[in-house]
Scaffold this motif. Structure first.
Motif, PDB file in Angstrom:
ATOM      1  N   LEU A 141       0.878  -1.067  -0.124  1.00  0.00           N
ATOM      2  CA  LEU A 141      -0.094   0.012   0.096  1.00  0.00           C
ATOM      3  C   LEU A 141       0.759   1.323   0.119  1.00  0.00           C
ATOM      4  CD1 LEU A 141      -2.929  -0.963   2.257  1.00  0.00           C
ATOM      5  CD2 LEU A 141      -3.021  -0.018  -0.185  1.00  0.00           C
ATOM      6  N   ASP A 142       2.035   1.305   0.633  1.00  0.00           N
ATOM      7  CA  ASP A 142       2.731   2.530   0.558  1.00  0.00           C
ATOM      8  C   ASP A 142       3.876   2.451  -0.268  1.00  0.00           C
ATOM      9  OD1 ASP A 142       1.342   3.627   2.818  1.00  0.00           O
ATOM     10  OD2 ASP A 142       2.181   2.116   4.173  1.00  0.00           O
ATOM     11  N   ARG A 143       3.751   1.554  -1.289  1.00  0.00           N
ATOM     12  CA  ARG A 143       4.790   1.517  -2.277  1.00  0.00           C
ATOM     13  C   ARG A 143       4.504   2.526  -3.334  1.00  0.00           C
ATOM     14  NH1 ARG A 143       7.255  -4.184  -3.248  1.00  0.00           N
ATOM     15  NH2 ARG A 143       7.654  -3.928  -0.911  1.00  0.00           N
ATOM     16  N   PRO A 144       5.344   3.181  -3.996  1.00  0.00           N
ATOM     17  CA  PRO A 144       4.982   4.030  -5.136  1.00  0.00           C
ATOM     18  C   PRO A 144       4.648   3.102  -6.379  1.00  0.00           C
ATOM     19  CG  PRO A 144       7.340   4.473  -4.694  1.00  0.00           C
ATOM     20  CD  PRO A 144       6.729   3.498  -3.678  1.00  0.00           C
ATOM     21  N   ALA A 145       4.023   3.565  -7.513  1.00  0.00           N
ATOM     22  CA  ALA A 145       3.500   2.413  -8.086  1.00  0.00           C
ATOM     23  C   ALA A 145       4.588   2.000  -9.204  1.00  0.00           C
ATOM     24  CB  ALA A 145       2.178   2.842  -9.255  1.00  0.00           C
ATOM     25  N   LYS A 146       5.639   3.177  -9.446  1.00  0.00           N
ATOM     26  CA  LYS A 146       6.521   2.602 -10.382  1.00  0.00           C
ATOM     27  C   LYS A 146       7.601   1.551  -9.802  1.00  0.00           C
ATOM     28  CE  LYS A 146       9.085   6.594  -8.700  1.00  0.00           C
ATOM     29  NZ  LYS A 146       9.007   7.973  -8.830  1.00  0.00           N
ATOM     30  N   LYS A 147       7.436   1.289  -8.514  1.00  0.00           N
ATOM     31  CA  LYS A 147       8.315   0.201  -7.987  1.00  0.00           C
ATOM     32  C   LYS A 147       7.607  -1.239  -8.202  1.00  0.00           C
ATOM     33  CE  LYS A 147      11.532   3.036  -6.005  1.00  0.00           C
ATOM     34  NZ  LYS A 147      12.991   2.925  -6.024  1.00  0.00           N
ATOM     35  N   LEU A 148       6.698  -1.250  -8.790  1.00  0.00           N
ATOM     36  CA  LEU A 148       5.838  -2.370  -8.476  1.00  0.00           C
ATOM     37  C   LEU A 148       6.392  -3.170  -9.764  1.00  0.00           C
ATOM     38  CD1 LEU A 148       2.422  -1.313  -7.817  1.00  0.00           C
ATOM     39  CD2 LEU A 148       3.993  -1.945  -6.075  1.00  0.00           C
ATOM     40  N   SER A 149       6.064  -4.697  -9.796  1.00  0.00           N
ATOM     41  CA  SER A 149       6.237  -5.509 -10.690  1.00  0.00           C
ATOM     42  C   SER A 149       4.987  -5.338 -11.766  1.00  0.00           C
ATOM     43  CB  SER A 149       6.487  -6.997 -10.348  1.00  0.00           C
ATOM     44  OG  SER A 149       5.194  -7.433  -9.965  1.00  0.00           O
ATOM     45  N   GLY A 150       5.271  -5.901 -12.992  1.00  0.00           N
ATOM     46  CA  GLY A 150       3.892  -6.120 -13.883  1.00  0.00           C
ATOM     47  C   GLY A 150       2.798  -6.551 -13.297  1.00  0.00           C
ATOM     48  N   GLY A 151       2.824  -7.697 -12.610  1.00  0.00           N
ATOM     49  CA  GLY A 151       1.746  -8.397 -11.803  1.00  0.00           C
ATOM     50  C   GLY A 151       1.180  -7.386 -10.850  1.00  0.00           C
ATOM     51  N   GLU A 152       1.800  -6.716  -9.968  1.00  0.00           N
ATOM     52  CA  GLU A 152       1.365  -6.164  -9.069  1.00  0.00           C
ATOM     53  C   GLU A 152       0.539  -4.737  -9.498  1.00  0.00           C
ATOM     54  OE1 GLU A 152       5.124  -7.504  -5.886  1.00  0.00           O
ATOM     55  OE2 GLU A 152       5.142  -5.433  -7.080  1.00  0.00           O
ATOM     56  N   MET A 153       1.010  -4.523 -10.386  1.00  0.00           N
ATOM     57  CA  MET A 153       0.556  -2.996 -11.274  1.00  0.00           C
ATOM     58  C   MET A 153      -0.655  -3.453 -11.751  1.00  0.00           C
ATOM     59  SD  MET A 153       3.118  -0.922 -13.472  1.00  0.00           S
ATOM     60  CE  MET A 153       4.956  -0.742 -13.169  1.00  0.00           C
ATOM     61  N   GLN A 154      -0.986  -4.739 -12.266  1.00  0.00           N
ATOM     62  CA  GLN A 154      -2.477  -5.082 -12.669  1.00  0.00           C
ATOM     63  C   GLN A 154      -3.158  -5.431 -11.820  1.00  0.00           C
ATOM     64  OE1 GLN A 154      -3.833  -3.909 -14.974  1.00  0.00           O
ATOM     65  NE2 GLN A 154      -3.670  -5.275 -17.018  1.00  0.00           N
ATOM     66  N   ARG A 155      -2.735  -5.844 -10.581  1.00  0.00           N
ATOM     67  CA  ARG A 155      -3.521  -6.075  -9.602  1.00  0.00           C
ATOM     68  C   ARG A 155      -4.377  -4.371  -9.061  1.00  0.00           C
ATOM     69  NH1 ARG A 155      -3.032 -11.097  -6.853  1.00  0.00           N
ATOM     70  NH2 ARG A 155      -1.461 -12.265  -7.892  1.00  0.00           N
ATOM     71  N   VAL A 156      -3.320  -3.830  -8.968  1.00  0.00           N
ATOM     72  CA  VAL A 156      -3.839  -2.426  -8.326  1.00  0.00           C
ATOM     73  C   VAL A 156      -4.614  -1.793  -9.434  1.00  0.00           C
ATOM     74  CG1 VAL A 156      -2.952  -0.109  -7.617  1.00  0.00           C
ATOM     75  CG2 VAL A 156      -1.409  -1.997  -7.043  1.00  0.00           C
ATOM     76  N   ALA A 157      -4.385  -1.921 -10.663  1.00  0.00           N
ATOM     77  CA  ALA A 157      -5.063  -1.269 -11.812  1.00  0.00           C
ATOM     78  C   ALA A 157      -6.418  -1.721 -11.507  1.00  0.00           C
ATOM     79  CB  ALA A 157      -4.716  -1.409 -13.003  1.00  0.00           C
ATOM     80  N   ILE A 158      -6.727  -3.313 -11.136  1.00  0.00           N
ATOM     81  CA  ILE A 158      -7.986  -3.896 -11.217  1.00  0.00           C
ATOM     82  C   ILE A 158      -8.710  -3.302  -9.847  1.00  0.00           C
ATOM     83  CG2 ILE A 158      -9.005  -5.886 -10.814  1.00  0.00           C
ATOM     84  CD1 ILE A 158      -7.190  -7.066 -12.768  1.00  0.00           C
ATOM     85  N   GLY A 159      -7.718  -3.198  -8.733  1.00  0.00           N
ATOM     86  CA  GLY A 159      -8.336  -2.672  -7.545  1.00  0.00           C
ATOM     87  C   GLY A 159      -8.783  -1.156  -7.896  1.00  0.00           C
ATOM     88  N   ARG A 160      -8.229  -0.276  -8.452  1.00  0.00           N
ATOM     89  CA  ARG A 160      -8.755   0.888  -8.849  1.00  0.00           C
ATOM     90  C   ARG A 160     -10.101   0.701  -9.441  1.00  0.00           C
ATOM     91  NH1 ARG A 160      -5.689   5.737 -10.119  1.00  0.00           N
ATOM     92  NH2 ARG A 160      -7.143   5.674 -12.300  1.00  0.00           N
TER      93      ARG A 160
END
Lengths: 363, 353
Positions: free
Chosen positions: A148-167
């Motif tokens: 939760l407290d990590r900047p988006a640019k530090k995420l892996s591709g899979g983590e980014m897509q999880r967050v995008a779906i979370g949004r």
């Protein structure tokens, strides 16, 4: 339960209903002459239904989603959301959430900020506590709490897509529109997320239109599959049904890896024979004189057939093997058991499990 | 003698990250080797060191017996196939495909014949007169592949060359690459994150994680006898089922959380903590089994279905017939076919039996 025709869908208006939706692009589009991206599309989506629209690149999948979202206006036909004509609704009022294959996050904002952003619009009138609660809920469902407290640019591709779906889910929209959300991920991650996101959709009880060119997504995730080819829906049904009983050779080609074997044949008494004289299998006496027949690779038997086939490539597919063979001049794919001993260059006499052969009459 | 040898090959980035950790690999003449692993495992860096596009921080690359570690890419007679191709926009498809032959001063007639042959095999004959900008992304990728394959180098290096193709095109291209390999026997090192592609193409799969080689073996061996837990999980779709527990009764039975009694296994020599592994085709529903859970997912896969059963032990997938539906939420027992049971050491991740 996968119950595409659940009773509720008949009592209440469907979550989504498209009738004759046509969209043209390019020169003359406004005069009704441009290239058709969508051509008379009819689709009905029940409450809680997971519909996968499967089609190759350029079939019109993205245009379809953009039309439902209100980002494109159809040239003909109608779109209704929960019984309301969508023309009356601006994109922002449709209460649909779109997820794209390119993870659309604010790179320097944290995961928490990215998740909270769709809720922060003043029109939503959510309190700080409500926003926090929804962000925590979405983060838990998508297993990104520790990020939760990590900047988006530090995420892996899979983590980014999880967050995008979370949004998309924090808003609790009435409909999800997913545009190949797993396409840019590693194969292993795609496989895990297929299972996970299917369960998530079931928990959320929100209907989903998921477009993809990936057959595995269509087969494993869908309550119902719609095959889209050149802007037209060629078949809809449960994955099992569309797989076992494609309604045309065109539909047969869209689903199945390796693809269904298709042969243009003529019936001589009780035998199917190709135009160049290769006898393939037994035919019912009542079958049409001229037909295209289809047989899935797993329904090709390795022995007892009327003609010789030659193996030219054998691939190892884990629990099974795939033989790429030729019978006469015709390509033949066979899904064989793992212990199959045939090698490149070997001959065998294939026959088909006749109960599984699909027959389409041909003019 | 091996054709291409990587000897204690190492790459450490300026920030101290060890991308590739002293790997050893010998590729035989005519062999098709696939480097398989998740993003960041070091597979592409390894490939780029073979090509001469990265300089190793330690170790050597030997090509046909010569140490080429310090040679430029041009001095290595390597054909490189990338995921994203830079086609020459001002040249036609035919001219793009012919380009490597033109550079090598191959005679016109021979060049045309080679272009026609590869174009037909890849299915781009109809596009030969077009310019790259008139093509779809997938077609551009096929043209790039054709340009790389038109020439026969000493070795081919391929970095996810099928990455952006649709699944049906991908299948056809895999078949094509396999045939090409059978005919030409040019040793090939191919990089992918897609285990299905690796299984289909490889004579030998090299599974990598965190800069190291975990296993290098033919696809059937990597699949049936994974050397580590990581390989077991990564190879196969779904991967091998893994259940943490312990061997009891002198190794003759397995116990995990939530079981009323242990599950008998074929006798094993030891007891103590283990991870039990079994591929989904070696798992079946068995009402009398003490290993119990509920059906969480029943996914149709075409020729078969996978029922994912969730219990205190975690999740286990069973491969079942295409028409054997399982009802979500039903409680079922699970049994393992002894022939498919593999045991791993939970402390090291390595294989026990």
């Amino acid at each position: 339960m996968s119950a595409p025709e659940n009773r509720e869908a008949f009592v209440r208006p469907p979550a989504l209903e498209l009738r004759g939706v046509t969209k043209r692009f390019g020169a003359g589009a406004s005069a009704g002459r441009g290239a058709r991206a969508l051509d008379g599309v009819d689709l009905v989506l029940g409450e809680r239904e997971f519909l996968v629209v499967l089609g190759p690149t350029g079939a019109g999948k993205t245009t379809l989603l953009r039309t439902i979202a209100g980002l494109e206006t159809p040239d003909a036909g109608s779109v209704a959301l929960h019984g309301r004509d969508a023309r009356a609704l601006a994109p922002a009022d449709r209460d649909v959430a779109l997820v794209f294959q390119n993870f659309s996050l604010y790179p320097s904002a944290t995961v928490r900020e990215n998740l909270a952003f769709p809720l922060a619009a003043p029109a939503r009138r959510l309190s700080r506590a409500e926003i926090d609660e929804r962000v925590a809920w979405a983060a838990k469902l998508l297993h990104v709490e520790r990020l939760l407290d990590r900047p988006a640019k530090k995420l892996s591709g899979g983590e980014m897509q999880r967050v995008a779906i979370g949004r998309a889910i924090v808003r609790r929209p009435k409909l999800f529109l997913m545009d190949e959300p797993l396409t840019n991920l590693d194969a292993k991650l795609r496989e895990e997320l297929r299972v996970e996101l299917r369960e998530l959709a079931r928990e959320l009880e929100t209907p989903v239109v998921w477009v993809t060119h990936d057959q595995a997504e269509a087969l494993t995730m869908a309550d119902r599959v719609a095959l889209l080819v050149d802007g037209r829906i060629v078949q809809t049904g449960t994955p099992e049904d569309v797989y076992a009983r494609p309604n045309s050779p065109l539909a047969a080609r869209e689903l199945g890896t390796p693809p269904m074997n298709l042969f243009d044949v003529e019936r001589k008494d009780e035998r199917w024979i190709t135009a160049d004289g290769v006898e393939l299998a037994r035919a019912d006496a009542g079958a049409p004189e001229r037909a295209t027949i289809g047989v899935r690779p797993e329904h090709v038997l390795l022995d007892g057939g009327p003609s010789d086939a030659v193996v030219h490539v054998v691939e190892d597919w884990g629990p099974s093997r795939v033989l790429f063979a030729h019978v006469g001049a015709h390509a033949l794919h066979v899904l064989a058991p793992r212990d199959c001993a045939l090698r490149a260059g070997d001959r065998f006499r294939p026959t088909f499990d006749v109960r599984r052969v699909v027959v389409w009459p041909r003019a | 003698m091996s054709f291409l040898v990587l000897e204690r090959l190492e790459k450490t980035w300026p920030d101290g990250t060890r991308a590739v950790k002293a790997i050893d690999l010998a590729i035989e003449p005519g062999e098709f080797v696939v480097l398989l692993g998740p993003s960041g495992c070091g597979k592409t860096t390894t490939l780029r060191m073979i090509a001469g596009l990265e300089t190793p921080t330690a170790g050597r690359v030997l090509l046909a017996g010569d140490d080429v570690t310090r040679r430029t890419p041009a001095e290595r007679d390597i054909g490189f196939v990338f995921q994203f191709y830079a086609l020459y926009p001002h040249l036609s498809v035919a001219e793009n495909v012919a380009f490597p032959l033109a550079c090598a001063k191959v005679a016109r007639a021979e060049r045309d014949a080679a272009v026609a042959r590869v174009a037909e095999r890849i299915g781009i004959t109809a596009l030969l007169a077009k310019k790259p900008r008139q093509l779809s992304g997938g077609d551009q990728q096929k043209v790039g592949l054709a340009r790389a394959l038109v020439r026969k180098p000493a070795v081919w290096l391929m970095d996810e060359p099928l990455g952006t193709l649709d699944s049906s095109e991908r299948l056809a291209m895999c078949e094509f690459l396999r045939e090409q390999q059978l005919e030409q026997r040019v040793p090939t090192v191919y990089v992918t994150h897609d285990q299905e592609e690796a299984m289909r193409l490889a004579d030998r799969v090299v599974v990598m994680a965190e800069g190291s080689v975990l296993q290098a073996a033919p696809p059937a061996v990597v699949y049936s006898d994974p050397a580590t837990l990581f390989v077991a999980r990564f190879v196969g779709s779904p991967g091998m089922n893994l259940v943490e527990g312990e061997l009891v009764d002198g190794g003759g039975a397995f116990r995990t959380a939530g079981m009323a009694r242990p599950l008998p296994l074929a006798a094993r020599a030891r007891s103590g903590p283990v991870v039990l592994g079994a591929r989904p085709e070696f798992v079946r529903f068995d009402a009398s089994s003490p290993l119990r859970g509920r059906v969480a997912v029943d996914a149709f896969h075409g020729p078969c279905r996978y029922a994912h059963v969730e219990g205190v032990f975690g999740r286990v997938a069973a491969r079942r017939g295409a028409e054997e539906r399982a009802s979500l939420g039903d409680e079922v027992g699970l049994a393992f076919d002894p022939a498919g049971v593999r045991l791993f050491d939970p402390a090291t991740g390595g294989r026990l039996a």
